[in-house]
Design a protein around this motif. Structure first.
Motif, PDB file in Angstrom:
ATOM      1  N   SER A   1       8.062   4.433   6.540  1.00 58.94           N
ATOM      2  CA  SER A   1       9.111   4.805   5.596  1.00 58.94           C
ATOM      3  C   SER A   1       8.972   3.881   4.395  1.00 58.94           C
ATOM      4  CB  SER A   1      10.491   4.687   6.244  1.00 58.94           C
ATOM      5  OG  SER A   1      10.648   3.421   6.852  1.00 58.94           O
ATOM      6  N   ASN A   2       9.664   4.205   3.324  1.00 61.96           N
ATOM      7  CA  ASN A   2       9.544   3.377   2.128  1.00 61.96           C
ATOM      8  C   ASN A   2       9.968   1.939   2.419  1.00 61.96           C
ATOM      9  OD1 ASN A   2      10.270   6.244   0.392  1.00 61.96           O
ATOM     10  ND2 ASN A   2       8.589   4.953  -0.296  1.00 61.96           N
ATOM     11  N   LEU A   3       9.150   1.022   2.008  1.00 60.66           N
ATOM     12  CA  LEU A   3       9.335  -0.427   2.204  1.00 60.66           C
ATOM     13  C   LEU A   3       9.441  -0.821   3.673  1.00 60.66           C
ATOM     14  CD1 LEU A   3       9.784  -3.421   1.568  1.00 60.66           C
ATOM     15  CD2 LEU A   3       9.211  -2.106  -0.428  1.00 60.66           C
ATOM     16  N   CYS A   4       8.675  -0.136   4.522  1.00 58.25           N
ATOM     17  CA  CYS A   4       8.570  -0.581   5.913  1.00 58.25           C
ATOM     18  C   CYS A   4       7.537  -1.694   6.008  1.00 58.25           C
ATOM     19  CB  CYS A   4       8.189   0.570   6.830  1.00 58.25           C
ATOM     20  SG  CYS A   4       6.492   1.166   6.608  1.00 58.25           S
ATOM     21  N   LEU A   5       7.614  -2.444   7.089  1.00 60.29           N
ATOM     22  CA  LEU A   5       6.699  -3.563   7.324  1.00 60.29           C
ATOM     23  C   LEU A   5       5.908  -3.359   8.612  1.00 60.29           C
ATOM     24  CD1 LEU A   5       5.640  -6.538   6.974  1.00 60.29           C
ATOM     25  CD2 LEU A   5       7.693  -7.248   8.241  1.00 60.29           C
ATOM     26  N   TYR A   6       4.609  -3.548   8.506  1.00 63.36           N
ATOM     27  CA  TYR A   6       3.736  -3.712   9.669  1.00 63.36           C
ATOM     28  C   TYR A   6       3.223  -5.151   9.635  1.00 63.36           C
ATOM     29  CZ  TYR A   6       3.347   1.165  11.212  1.00 63.36           C
ATOM     30  OH  TYR A   6       3.602   2.420  11.725  1.00 63.36           O
ATOM     31  N   LEU A   7       3.442  -5.888  10.702  1.00 59.43           N
ATOM     32  CA  LEU A   7       2.959  -7.259  10.789  1.00 59.43           C
ATOM     33  C   LEU A   7       1.707  -7.285  11.662  1.00 59.43           C
ATOM     34  CD1 LEU A   7       3.378 -10.254  10.115  1.00 59.43           C
ATOM     35  CD2 LEU A   7       4.815 -10.426  12.164  1.00 59.43           C
TER      36      LEU A   7
ATOM     37  N   LEU B   1      -5.588   3.362   7.513  1.00 60.32           N
ATOM     38  CA  LEU B   1      -6.009   1.977   7.705  1.00 60.32           C
ATOM     39  C   LEU B   1      -5.730   1.484   9.118  1.00 60.32           C
ATOM     40  CD1 LEU B   1      -6.959  -0.702   6.129  1.00 60.32           C
ATOM     41  CD2 LEU B   1      -4.519  -1.247   6.077  1.00 60.32           C
ATOM     42  N   LEU B   2      -4.528   1.729   9.605  1.00 65.15           N
ATOM     43  CA  LEU B   2      -4.146   1.218  10.916  1.00 65.15           C
ATOM     44  C   LEU B   2      -4.970   1.859  12.032  1.00 65.15           C
ATOM     45  CD1 LEU B   2      -0.270   0.970  10.469  1.00 65.15           C
ATOM     46  CD2 LEU B   2      -1.888  -0.930  10.711  1.00 65.15           C
ATOM     47  N   CYS B   3      -5.382   3.103  11.839  1.00 64.63           N
ATOM     48  CA  CYS B   3      -6.236   3.740  12.849  1.00 64.63           C
ATOM     49  C   CYS B   3      -7.530   2.968  13.036  1.00 64.63           C
ATOM     50  CB  CYS B   3      -6.545   5.182  12.455  1.00 64.63           C
ATOM     51  SG  CYS B   3      -5.308   6.372  12.982  1.00 64.63           S
ATOM     52  N   TRP B   4      -8.264   2.778  11.957  1.00 60.67           N
ATOM     53  CA  TRP B   4      -9.581   2.162  12.143  1.00 60.67           C
ATOM     54  C   TRP B   4      -9.486   0.662  12.391  1.00 60.67           C
ATOM     55  CZ3 TRP B   4     -11.699  -1.435   8.799  1.00 60.67           C
ATOM     56  CH2 TRP B   4     -11.232  -1.481   7.482  1.00 60.67           C
TER      57      TRP B   4
ATOM     58  N   MET C   1       0.825  -1.211   0.000  1.00 59.12           N
ATOM     59  CA  MET C   1       0.000   0.000   0.000  1.00 59.12           C
ATOM     60  C   MET C   1       0.859   1.261   0.000  1.00 59.12           C
ATOM     61  SD  MET C   1      -3.174  -0.891   2.570  1.00 59.12           S
ATOM     62  CE  MET C   1      -3.735   0.835   2.539  1.00 59.12           C
ATOM     63  N   HIS C   2       0.289   2.327   0.552  1.00 58.61           N
ATOM     64  CA  HIS C   2       0.880   3.664   0.498  1.00 58.61           C
ATOM     65  C   HIS C   2       0.904   4.287   1.893  1.00 58.61           C
ATOM     66  CE1 HIS C   2       0.279   3.537  -3.929  1.00 58.61           C
ATOM     67  NE2 HIS C   2      -0.771   2.817  -3.577  1.00 58.61           N
ATOM     68  N   GLY C   3       1.782   5.286   2.072  1.00 61.61           N
ATOM     69  CA  GLY C   3       2.037   5.843   3.387  1.00 61.61           C
ATOM     70  C   GLY C   3       0.827   6.395   4.122  1.00 61.61           C
ATOM     71  N   ARG C   4       0.182   7.412   3.561  1.00 63.35           N
ATOM     72  CA  ARG C   4      -0.959   8.016   4.246  1.00 63.35           C
ATOM     73  C   ARG C   4      -2.111   7.021   4.351  1.00 63.35           C
ATOM     74  NH1 ARG C   4      -1.679  11.939   7.833  1.00 63.35           N
ATOM     75  NH2 ARG C   4       0.123  12.884   6.770  1.00 63.35           N
ATOM     76  N   ALA C   5      -2.292   6.216   3.321  1.00 65.13           N
ATOM     77  CA  ALA C   5      -3.355   5.209   3.350  1.00 65.13           C
ATOM     78  C   ALA C   5      -3.119   4.192   4.467  1.00 65.13           C
ATOM     79  CB  ALA C   5      -3.455   4.507   1.998  1.00 65.13           C
ATOM     80  N   ILE C   6      -1.861   3.829   4.702  1.00 69.63           N
ATOM     81  CA  ILE C   6      -1.540   2.897   5.786  1.00 69.63           C
ATOM     82  C   ILE C   6      -1.872   3.526   7.131  1.00 69.63           C
ATOM     83  CG2 ILE C   6       0.418   1.887   7.043  1.00 69.63           C
ATOM     84  CD1 ILE C   6       1.597   1.053   4.357  1.00 69.63           C
ATOM     85  N   ARG C   7      -1.545   4.794   7.291  1.00 66.97           N
ATOM     86  CA  ARG C   7      -1.846   5.474   8.548  1.00 66.97           C
ATOM     87  C   ARG C   7      -3.354   5.467   8.833  1.00 66.97           C
ATOM     88  NH1 ARG C   7       2.325  10.692   8.350  1.00 66.97           N
ATOM     89  NH2 ARG C   7       3.885   9.691   9.676  1.00 66.97           N
TER      90      ARG C   7
ATOM     91  N   MET D   1      -3.724   9.363  13.269  1.00 71.71           N
ATOM     92  CA  MET D   1      -3.041   8.679  12.165  1.00 71.71           C
ATOM     93  C   MET D   1      -1.537   8.935  12.119  1.00 71.71           C
ATOM     94  SD  MET D   1      -4.242  10.739   8.724  1.00 71.71           S
ATOM     95  CE  MET D   1      -5.900  11.151   9.194  1.00 71.71           C
ATOM     96  N   ASP D   2      -1.094  10.130  12.523  1.00 68.36           N
ATOM     97  CA  ASP D   2       0.334  10.422  12.451  1.00 68.36           C
ATOM     98  C   ASP D   2       1.144   9.677  13.506  1.00 68.36           C
ATOM     99  OD1 ASP D   2       0.108  11.986  10.213  1.00 68.36           O
ATOM    100  OD2 ASP D   2      -0.069  13.867  11.310  1.00 68.36           O
ATOM    101  N   GLN D   3       0.454   8.973  14.407  1.00 66.54           N
ATOM    102  CA  GLN D   3       1.160   8.141  15.383  1.00 66.54           C
ATOM    103  C   GLN D   3       1.786   6.919  14.703  1.00 66.54           C
ATOM    104  OE1 GLN D   3       0.932   8.791  18.933  1.00 66.54           O
ATOM    105  NE2 GLN D   3      -0.098  10.695  18.452  1.00 66.54           N
TER     106      GLN D   3
END
Length: 211
Positions: free
Chosen positions: A178-184, A160-163, A152-158, A172-174
């Protein structure tokens, strides 16, 4: 107790990222040399994971990021609901004082709770959630697909993870990225809850710093 393991990554670097130019959903840019190297480094670190399915946005920078896995023959699907937020008039513009002030006032408004505010000609975070929910409904409707990879994309990930984690969009800014970061992530089908096991992890990119 059935669970789904989700590897959620941000796309690799583009020249627009490097120059600080806003891409959003309206600029369909390619990965640059660094972005392709990041994609390969992630592949080297996680090629052992038996992904059942890959989901990418409708923008080619996410496809190119997941391409080393797709080339193994792993099924993939494009979901435009995973696209980056539309930044409207901001897209494709080089940074400047006026643009910086516009961007800052917008993100300040979101942080203050006005997440219904849109960019001019673009989307609000709340509008992004609507399409993300539709995309996640598709993804979660296949419990047999486990584990999966989502690019996905940076702002979209922020957003997504909120809700997904039950936090207000103003937080969301919490969620740093970064590019090619991973959230598991782990999704529990019984409780219908998500847990974050890794956040903004870039250990797989350490080898690039040594080059």
């Amino acid at each position: 107790m059935q669970q789904k393991t989700i590897y959620l990554i941000r796309h690799g670097e583009t020249d627009f990222n490097r120059r600080g130019v806003v891409q959003g959903s309206g600029v369909d840019s390619d990965l640059n040399d660094m972005g392709r190297a990041q994609a390969q480094a992630f592949f080297q670190a996680y090629q052992h994971v038996p992904f059942e399915k890959i989901y990418v946005s409708g923008l080619k920078r996410t496809y190119q990021t997941a391409e080393p896995f797709i080339n193994l023959g792993i099924p993939y699907e494009k979901l435009t609901g995973l696209n980056e937020i539309s930044w409207g008039i901001m897209e494709g513009r080089a940074p400047g004082n006026t643009d910086d002030e516009y961007y800052r006032s917008l993100t300040d408004a979101w942080s203050s709770g006005n997440t219904a505010r849109t960019t001019e000609g673009g989307e609000s975070p709340e509008q992004v959630v609507v399409r993300q929910r539709e995309a996640m409904d598709v993804i979660l409707s296949h419990p047999d697909e486990n584990p999966i990879l989502i690019a996905m994309h940076g702002r979209a990930i922020r957003i997504l993870l909120c809700w997904l984690t039950g936090r207000p969009l103003s937080d969301m800014d919490q969620f740093e990225h970064s590019n090619l970061c991973l959230y598991l992530l782990q999704y529990n089908y019984e409780t219908k809850t998500f847990t974050v096991e890794l956040a903004n992890d870039t250990a797989h990119l350490l080898s690039l710093a040594l080059v």
